[in-house]
Design a protein around this motif. Structure first.
Motif, PDB file in Angstrom:
ATOM      1  N   ALA A 163      18.259 -39.554  24.260  1.00 15.57           N
ATOM      2  CA  ALA A 163      19.432 -38.890  24.839  1.00 15.57           C
ATOM      3  C   ALA A 163      19.746 -37.674  23.983  1.00 15.57           C
ATOM      4  CB  ALA A 163      20.624 -39.833  24.908  1.00 15.57           C
ATOM      5  N   THR A 164      19.375 -36.494  24.452  1.00 11.69           N
ATOM      6  CA  THR A 164      19.652 -35.258  23.717  1.00 11.69           C
ATOM      7  C   THR A 164      20.510 -34.343  24.570  1.00 11.69           C
ATOM      8  OG1 THR A 164      17.694 -34.077  24.532  1.00 11.69           O
ATOM      9  CG2 THR A 164      17.419 -35.450  22.559  1.00 11.69           C
ATOM     10  N   PHE A 165      21.338 -33.521  23.870  1.00  8.35           N
ATOM     11  CA  PHE A 165      22.251 -32.633  24.587  1.00  8.35           C
ATOM     12  C   PHE A 165      22.432 -31.362  23.772  1.00  8.35           C
ATOM     13  CE2 PHE A 165      26.574 -31.092  25.560  1.00  8.35           C
ATOM     14  CZ  PHE A 165      26.463 -30.944  26.941  1.00  8.35           C
ATOM     15  N   GLY A 166      22.211 -30.220  24.424  1.00  9.11           N
ATOM     16  CA  GLY A 166      22.398 -28.954  23.731  1.00  9.11           C
ATOM     17  C   GLY A 166      21.857 -27.795  24.529  1.00  9.11           C
ATOM     18  N   PRO A 167      22.220 -26.574  24.142  1.00 13.90           N
ATOM     19  CA  PRO A 167      21.726 -25.387  24.844  1.00 13.90           C
ATOM     20  C   PRO A 167      20.262 -25.118  24.537  1.00 13.90           C
ATOM     21  CG  PRO A 167      23.094 -24.752  22.972  1.00 13.90           C
ATOM     22  CD  PRO A 167      23.191 -26.239  23.084  1.00 13.90           C
ATOM     23  N   GLU A 168      19.661 -24.313  25.380  1.00 19.41           N
ATOM     24  CA  GLU A 168      18.227 -24.048  25.268  1.00 19.41           C
ATOM     25  C   GLU A 168      17.883 -23.287  23.998  1.00 19.41           C
ATOM     26  OE1 GLU A 168      14.790 -21.926  28.025  1.00 19.41           O
ATOM     27  OE2 GLU A 168      16.678 -22.579  28.914  1.00 19.41           O
ATOM     28  N   THR A 169      18.824 -22.522  23.486  1.00 21.09           N
ATOM     29  CA  THR A 169      18.544 -21.668  22.327  1.00 21.09           C
ATOM     30  C   THR A 169      18.796 -22.356  20.995  1.00 21.09           C
ATOM     31  OG1 THR A 169      20.805 -20.807  22.499  1.00 21.09           O
ATOM     32  CG2 THR A 169      19.054 -19.570  23.623  1.00 21.09           C
ATOM     33  N   GLU A 170      19.286 -23.586  21.010  1.00 24.49           N
ATOM     34  CA  GLU A 170      19.605 -24.286  19.772  1.00 24.49           C
ATOM     35  C   GLU A 170      18.942 -25.655  19.737  1.00 24.49           C
ATOM     36  OE1 GLU A 170      23.815 -24.571  19.395  1.00 24.49           O
ATOM     37  OE2 GLU A 170      24.171 -22.430  19.761  1.00 24.49           O
ATOM     38  N   GLU A 171      18.915 -26.226  18.542  1.00 19.75           N
ATOM     39  CA  GLU A 171      18.408 -27.578  18.392  1.00 19.75           C
ATOM     40  C   GLU A 171      19.404 -28.543  19.036  1.00 19.75           C
ATOM     41  OE1 GLU A 171      15.526 -30.297  17.213  1.00 19.75           O
ATOM     42  OE2 GLU A 171      15.499 -28.114  17.051  1.00 19.75           O
ATOM     43  N   ALA A 184      20.405 -44.748  20.812  1.00 17.39           N
ATOM     44  CA  ALA A 184      19.852 -43.522  21.385  1.00 17.39           C
ATOM     45  C   ALA A 184      19.307 -42.628  20.287  1.00 17.39           C
ATOM     46  CB  ALA A 184      20.921 -42.792  22.191  1.00 17.39           C
ATOM     47  N   GLY A 185      18.193 -41.974  20.582  1.00 13.51           N
ATOM     48  CA  GLY A 185      17.575 -41.072  19.622  1.00 13.51           C
ATOM     49  C   GLY A 185      16.831 -39.971  20.337  1.00 13.51           C
ATOM     50  N   ASN A 186      15.804 -39.442  19.678  1.00 13.16           N
ATOM     51  CA  ASN A 186      14.986 -38.386  20.278  1.00 13.16           C
ATOM     52  C   ASN A 186      13.501 -38.704  20.174  1.00 13.16           C
ATOM     53  OD1 ASN A 186      14.612 -38.058  17.553  1.00 13.16           O
ATOM     54  ND2 ASN A 186      15.043 -35.856  17.507  1.00 13.16           N
ATOM     55  N   GLU A 187      13.194 -39.983  20.064  1.00  5.58           N
ATOM     56  CA  GLU A 187      11.796 -40.405  19.874  1.00  5.58           C
ATOM     57  C   GLU A 187      11.315 -41.234  21.062  1.00  5.58           C
ATOM     58  OE1 GLU A 187      10.126 -41.644  15.868  1.00  5.58           O
ATOM     59  OE2 GLU A 187      10.112 -43.573  16.921  1.00  5.58           O
ATOM     60  N   THR A 188      10.135 -40.888  21.568  1.00  3.89           N
ATOM     61  CA  THR A 188       9.523 -41.643  22.656  1.00  3.89           C
ATOM     62  C   THR A 188       8.061 -41.877  22.334  1.00  3.89           C
ATOM     63  OG1 THR A 188       9.221 -41.734  25.048  1.00  3.89           O
ATOM     64  CG2 THR A 188       8.904 -39.594  24.028  1.00  3.89           C
ATOM     65  N   ARG A 189       7.345 -42.446  23.297  1.00  2.80           N
ATOM     66  CA  ARG A 189       5.920 -42.747  23.096  1.00  2.80           C
ATOM     67  C   ARG A 189       5.119 -42.237  24.287  1.00  2.80           C
ATOM     68  NH1 ARG A 189       4.867 -46.693  19.165  1.00  2.80           N
ATOM     69  NH2 ARG A 189       6.764 -47.524  18.201  1.00  2.80           N
ATOM     70  N   GLY A 190       3.828 -42.043  24.054  1.00  4.02           N
ATOM     71  CA  GLY A 190       2.949 -41.577  25.111  1.00  4.02           C
ATOM     72  C   GLY A 190       2.269 -42.729  25.818  1.00  4.02           C
ATOM     73  N   HIS A 191       1.038 -42.514  26.262  1.00  4.79           N
ATOM     74  CA  HIS A 191       0.262 -43.514  26.988  1.00  4.79           C
ATOM     75  C   HIS A 191       0.065 -44.767  26.131  1.00  4.79           C
ATOM     76  CE1 HIS A 191      -3.138 -45.348  29.096  1.00  4.79           C
ATOM     77  NE2 HIS A 191      -2.822 -44.587  30.134  1.00  4.79           N
ATOM     78  N   ARG A 192       0.208 -45.933  26.755  1.00  2.00           N
ATOM     79  CA  ARG A 192       0.154 -47.194  26.012  1.00  2.00           C
ATOM     80  C   ARG A 192      -1.121 -47.339  25.192  1.00  2.00           C
ATOM     81  NH1 ARG A 192       2.391 -52.365  26.284  1.00  2.00           N
ATOM     82  NH2 ARG A 192       3.606 -51.933  28.157  1.00  2.00           N
ATOM     83  N   PHE A 193      -2.281 -46.895  25.737  1.00  4.91           N
ATOM     84  CA  PHE A 193      -3.556 -47.117  25.067  1.00  4.91           C
ATOM     85  C   PHE A 193      -4.144 -45.854  24.443  1.00  4.91           C
ATOM     86  CE2 PHE A 193      -3.314 -50.167  28.621  1.00  4.91           C
ATOM     87  CZ  PHE A 193      -3.180 -51.326  27.879  1.00  4.91           C
TER      88      PHE A 193
END
Length: 727
Positions: A163-171, A184-193
């Motif tokens: 869950a992230t929130f902010g303008p396009e020009t800033e972090e 909630a954070g800013n970390e996810t995962r890709g393909h399981r394998f």
């Protein structure tokens, strides 16, 4: 303006629930944002087997400040009223309120100013609420916390939240909240394998780009396009053609995050069983697509599968595994088909005596007997051979007891056709076994062969009459026995085949079929209709008409006519014209009723039609007002001797001529001629209203002129009830 990115990462979400879940998430979040005063610019949801995501663009940085005036009690009001006002307004003392005068005196008014909150704070309250209250058809609890009251439920275990929130020009900032230990954070995962390692994301563009590198296609529509394009290319390279299946495509796109399209094959010996059985086997069991020869449109011994991984061996092991399973499934299907062929369809019928169709309507065997009887009665009306129609009706349900239909219920009817052909039945009989279920929906074909028409109509009418008499009618949005669909199907069969069938006779014959089997529910239903409107001083004629309506199931006739009105409206016909025609007595022939509606519509599009309708409305309004004022009806023939003006005599003569011509035209089923006869009234009606005064002092003359106006109403009823027409 800032953007919101939300991802709910979990175990595999069932493919058939994904699209609805994505839309529900979008609506739940955006509705709450708007309710909180955070009006956004746009939102898009994404879904894969392992994640549900949402991007909301253009969210305000904070809520707008709110200034509200709350009116309180009158100055000098009792203390308890003032105390209640202070509590409701959030004031500490009455001195904080201002006094505002109006017409009724001076009143206290509280000025409440609420400063807007930062959007990220509001979103931090909205998102946990959405997640906790999110509705799934089926959900689960997991882990140690599942034992606690009010524990989070989700379709599959929820592992992480972005869950992230902010303008396009800033972090962007991380929206601060947690749900049942998942923060909630800013970390996810890709393909399981292929790319299982975690990585951080910032906003939507960054999120989609990194997922793509991590072998995840987040957009379901893009996954569908990839699968369809690559499948067609693989097929084309082999000189083949993909048999497209939108439902299967959507499901397969929901099973993979990184679609890899491959081709497999099966033994040619399986091509001897019906193509639909092969397709159903491969589709239902392995979620694979089948192929056909582009030149001859025949099924071939190859199939398309979609893998969720780029294998080191190019997918050889995956293809081999699918081929092995499909070979086993096709062997089962081949065995079922060959076993079914050993038993003739009519030899299966005795088993229906032990299968209940519905507790109020008897067994399947009794139902087949009724359909056979009704199909035989319908055959001469639709131009079908009576014996073929009865034979088809007798066999049409037999495939329900076969092994193939037991495995693949969607093949009912079709397999009946194949088995009938294999045992040497007449072609019309075989095709009726399949076509009697049609039309299955608004876009389905309508049977046209007379034998199929007779059986299809008998099947649908038996269903309608039986459930109606058993008081299992549709209510509101509930229609468990699909009676609306059956009614629309019967209507389409009648209209598309230009059938001249009387509904009351058709329903009466069907009721007779139930009564011949001594069906208690139907008998009681019909008898209750026949007696519910009886009167102590009823005439013999009224008694006969009441019973006639009951045994013709007049209530069901009205239901079918309402369905017809819906269909006519969907095709552009005016609803009031259909009402005007169906308000006429004895509208049992649906085909003639539709033709009358069409003719009426064309007539009213002409200047003569529009002006005649206007004259009719004027005449009826005058009659209605005078009848209400005088407390009597002005019916009966006017006296020609009382006419004083030429316009009266001209109108009376024109009405007599037009009425006679219209009745002759209607009897000859020439509705356009009937409308032309009505059109001839127009100049005489116009002249009457221009030159003749109706409400004169001479009571006899006034009464005669009102009766003459009523003759206009009587004349137009030869074609329709003009009082139902708008305008």
């Amino acid at each position: 303006m800032p953007d919101l990115l939300l991802e709910l990462f979990s175990e595999e979400i069932p493919a058939r629930r994904q699209a609805r879940a994505a839309e529900d998430l979008r609506k739940a979040v955006t509705d709450r944002l708007v309710d909180a005063g955070l009006v956004y610019e746009g939102a898009k949801a994404f879904v894969t087997p392992r994640r549900l995501a949402l991007a909301v663009h253009g969210v305000p940085v904070r809520q707008a400040d709110v200034r509200e005036e709350k009116k309180g009690p009158r100055v000098g009001a009792p203390d308890n009223a003032i105390a209640g006002f202070l509590k409701a307004a959030g004031l500490n003392s009455i001195g904080e309120a201002k006094v505002q005068p109006d017409k009724k005196g001076d009143f206290y008014v509280a000025v409440i100013e609420k400063p807007g909150r930062a959007a990220i704070e509001v979103i931090g309250e909205i998102l946990p609420e959405v997640i906790k209250t999110f509705s799934w058809p089926k959900s689960m609890r997991w882990g140690v916390q599942s034992k606690e009251p009010g524990a989070l439920t989700w379709v599959r275990p929820l592992h992480s939240i972005v869950a992230t929130f902010g303008p396009e020009t800033e972090e962007p900032d991380i929206v601060p909240f947690a749900v049942d230990g998942v923060t909630a954070g800013n970390e996810t995962r890709g393909h399981r394998f292929m790319v299982p390692a975690p990585f951080t994301v910032r906003r939507l563009a960054d999120y989609l780009q990194k997922l793509d590198k991590a072998k995840v296609v987040a957009d379901a529509e893009r996954r569908r396009d990839i699968i369809l394009t690559e499948a067609k290319q693989l097929a084309f390279a082999q000189g083949l053609e993909l048999i497209e299946d939108d439902g299967l495509l959507a499901e397969v796109a929901g099973l993979v995050e990184w679609p890899v399209v491959l081709m497999g094959s099966f033994d040619q010996e399986f091509l001897h069983i019906p193509e639909e059985v092969i397709r159903a086997t491969i589709r239902n069991n392995q979620k694979c697509f089948v192929l056909r020869d582009a030149a001859h449109a025949k099924l071939v011994d190859k199939f398309i599968l979609v893998s969720n991984i780029e294998a080191d061996d190019g997918g050889a092991a995956i293809v081999a595994g699918n081929e092995r399973v499909i070979r086993a499934r096709l062997s089962d299907a081949k065995f079922f088909y060959e076993t079914d062929l050993k038993t003739r369809l009519e030899d299966r019928l005795p088993k229906f005596e032990h299968i209940v169709f519905h507790e109020k309507l008897g067994t399947q065997a009794e139902r087949i007997e009724r359909i056979e009887r009704l199909a035989g009665e319908l055959a001469p009306l639709v131009g079908a051979d009576v014996e073929k129609a009865k034979r088809a009706a007798r066999l049409c349900k037999a495939d329900l007891l076969t092994e193939v239909v037991g495995e693949f219920p969607e093949l009912q009817g079709l397999m009946g056709k194949y088995y009938a052909e294999e045992q040497g039945e007449d072609e019309a009989v075989a095709h009726a076994c399949e076509d009697h279920y049609r039309p299955k929906g608004p876009d389905d074909l309508v049977p046209s062969d007379p034998v199929s028409v007779a059986v299809a109509l008998a099947d649908k009418i038996d269903t309608l009459v039986g459930f109606w008499a058993a008081d299992e009618k549709p209510t509101g949005s509930k229609d468990p026995y699909a009676l609306r669909r059956a009614a629309l199907g019967a209507i389409r069969i009648i209209l598309d085949n230009n059938l001249r069938i009387q509904l009351n006779e058709l329903f009466g014959n069907c009721v007779a079929g139930y009564l011949s089997q001594d069906n208690k529910q139907v008998r009681e239903g019909v008898e209750s209709w026949a007696s519910e409107k009886s009167k102590t001083n009823e005439t013999v004629r009224e008694t006969i008409e009441r019973v006639f309506r009951a045994y013709g199931v007049s209530d069901l006739q009205a239901f079918v006519k309402d369905r017809l009105k819906v269909q006519l409206r969907s095709k552009g016909s005016r609803h009031d014209l259909a009402d005007a025609v169906f308000a006429m007595p004895n509208q049992y022939d649906l085909l003639l009723s539709v033709r009358r509606v069409d003719a009426l519509g064309k007539f009213l599009d002409t200047e003569d039609g529009k002006n005649l309708l206007a004259g009719y409305k004027r005449a009826i309004n005058i009659i209605r007002i005078e009848e209400k004022r005088d407390g009597r009806e002005y019916t009966g023939a006017p006296d020609p001797k009382v006419y004083q003006q030429a316009e009266e005599k001209s109108l009376a003569e024109a009405i007599n001529i037009a009425s006679a011509e219209a009745k002759r035209a209607v009897a000859a089923e020439d509705f356009e001629a009937a409308m032309r006869a009505m059109a001839s009234l127009r100049p005489h009606v116009d002249a009457f209203f221009d030159k003749v005064t109706v409400n004169v002092d001479d009571k006899a003359l006034r009464e005669n002129r009102l009766k003459l106006l009523n003759e206009i109403r009587a004349a137009t009823r030869a074609v329709a009830d003009f009082s139902r027409i708008e305008g």
